[in-house]
Design a protein around this motif. Structure first.
Motif, short mmCIF file in Angstrom:
data_model
loop_
_atom_site.label_atom_id
_atom_site.label_comp_id
_atom_site.label_asym_id
_atom_site.label_seq_id
_atom_site.Cartn_x
_atom_site.Cartn_y
_atom_site.Cartn_z
N GLU A 59 -37.95 -9.93 -6.08
CA GLU A 59 -38.73 -11.04 -5.53
C GLU A 59 -38.09 -12.35 -5.97
OE1 GLU A 59 -43.00 -9.21 -4.56
OE2 GLU A 59 -42.89 -10.25 -6.50
N ILE B 4 -40.75 -11.82 -1.27
CA ILE B 4 -41.69 -10.85 -1.81
C ILE B 4 -41.27 -9.45 -1.36
CG2 ILE B 4 -43.65 -12.42 -1.99
CD1 ILE B 4 -44.81 -11.09 0.52
N THR C 166 -42.42 -6.14 0.00
CA THR C 166 -43.56 -5.52 0.68
C THR C 166 -43.41 -4.00 0.80
OG1 THR C 166 -42.54 -5.97 2.83
CG2 THR C 166 -44.15 -7.58 2.01
N VAL D 228 -49.01 -6.32 1.10
CA VAL D 228 -48.99 -7.53 0.28
C VAL D 228 -50.20 -7.46 -0.64
CG1 VAL D 228 -49.05 -10.04 0.25
CG2 VAL D 228 -47.94 -8.85 2.14
N THR E 8 -51.62 -10.45 -6.31
CA THR E 8 -50.70 -10.98 -7.32
C THR E 8 -49.52 -11.69 -6.67
OG1 THR E 8 -51.32 -9.25 -8.88
CG2 THR E 8 -49.23 -10.38 -9.28
N GLN E 9 -49.03 -11.11 -5.59
CA GLN E 9 -47.91 -11.73 -4.88
C GLN E 9 -48.33 -13.06 -4.26
OE1 GLN E 9 -47.10 -8.15 -2.52
NE2 GLN E 9 -45.01 -8.14 -3.35
N ARG F 38 -48.49 -15.75 -6.90
CA ARG F 38 -47.14 -16.19 -7.28
C ARG F 38 -46.57 -17.15 -6.24
NH1 ARG F 38 -42.41 -13.89 -5.32
NH2 ARG F 38 -40.52 -14.63 -6.39
#
Length: 266
Positions: A97, A110, A112, A127, A130-131, A134
């Motif tokens: 990431e 990211i 996925t 998704v 947490t992503q 960020r």
């Protein structure tokens, strides 16, 4: 800024003449950023990652790459569950990431792809919260006029022809958070089809397969994107047997309610 958006390279099922032609094309275009939106390999084999690493090393600009479902060990269950991304890290030496700041833009990747899923088709991606947290944290450091780019393998938008295919898991919920983070542009792949549109006020551009023999109704292609704070242009450049030529183009303009499609060609 100028972005070369490539996807679904599938080294192991690549056409060497296309690999060479694409490298020549990209050096001529001189992008500010090259994006690889997943499936760099066909079966996540070490030799395929080595070929992908060699390709990346020959590109003319900074590269942001994220993995796709084919970059997971497919039929080696022990490796897939215990060390799913070991070959990615060993073969490419790249983060799953990544993020990249440049002149007038910030790009965030990211992952996925998932090692398993609660459905028979494990190629589908998701998704998580947490992503999203960020992404929101990272893009707050961008300058007010910077283009904010998200790169993921699985699609956040489907064309009318592909409406039976699945979006990335939790796409609708995720788009609300991405809109809140003021993401301008989402770049993806997975479907081997090139198109662009708007989802919840965010421009989404999907790229076809750049150099692989795994065609799904379209020739090999990549996206050539020009973007600033006011306008985004996405041009699909397709292989015609002799070179990459413009095949389709989409324009988008920023409005008070988010990005909107513009009338007319590029």
């Amino acid at each position: 800024m100028r972005i070369a958006h490539l996807s679904d390279l599938h080294f192991g099922r690549d056409a060497p003449d296309l690999v060479s032609a694409l490298q020549t094309e990209l050096h001529a275009l001189a992008p500010d950023l090259v994006v690889l939106s997943g499936d760099l390999t066909q079966r996540a084999r070490p030799a395929e990652f080595a070929a992908a690493a060699d390709f990346i090393a020959r590109l003319p600009a900074p590269v942001l790459a994220v993995p796709g479902n084919h970059d997971l060990p497919g039929w080696r269950p022990l490796l897939r569950f215990i060390d799913p991304w070991g070959r990615w890290r060993a073969g490419l030496g790249r983060a799953l990431e990544p993020e990249l700041d440049g002149a007038g833009f910030i790009a965030v990747g990211i992952n996925t792809a998932r090692r398993w899923g609660p459905h028979p088709d494990w190629s589908r991606g998701r998704v998580n919260r947490t992503q999203l947290v960020r992404i929101e944290r990272l893009v707050t450091r961008a300058e007010p006029g910077a283009v904010r780019i998200l790169v993921a393998h699985h699609p956040f938008l489907l064309s009318s022809e592909l409406r039976r295919r699945g979006l990335v898991g939790r796409a609708r919920r995720a788009l609300v958070g991405l809109r809140r983070a003021r993401i301008d542009l989402i770049l993806g792949g997975h479907l081997h089809r090139g198109y662009a549109g708007v989802a919840e006020g965010v421009v989404v551009a999907q790229a076809g397969t750049a150099v692989s023999t795994r065609h799904k109704g379209e020739p090999n292609a990549f996206n050539w994107i020009r973007a600033d704070a006011r306008e985004i242009q996405v041009e699909s450049r397709s292989w015609n047997g002799a070179g990459f030529v413009g095949a389709a183009c989409w324009r988008f303009a920023r409005a008070e309610t988010g990005w909107q499609a513009s009338v007319g060609g590029c």
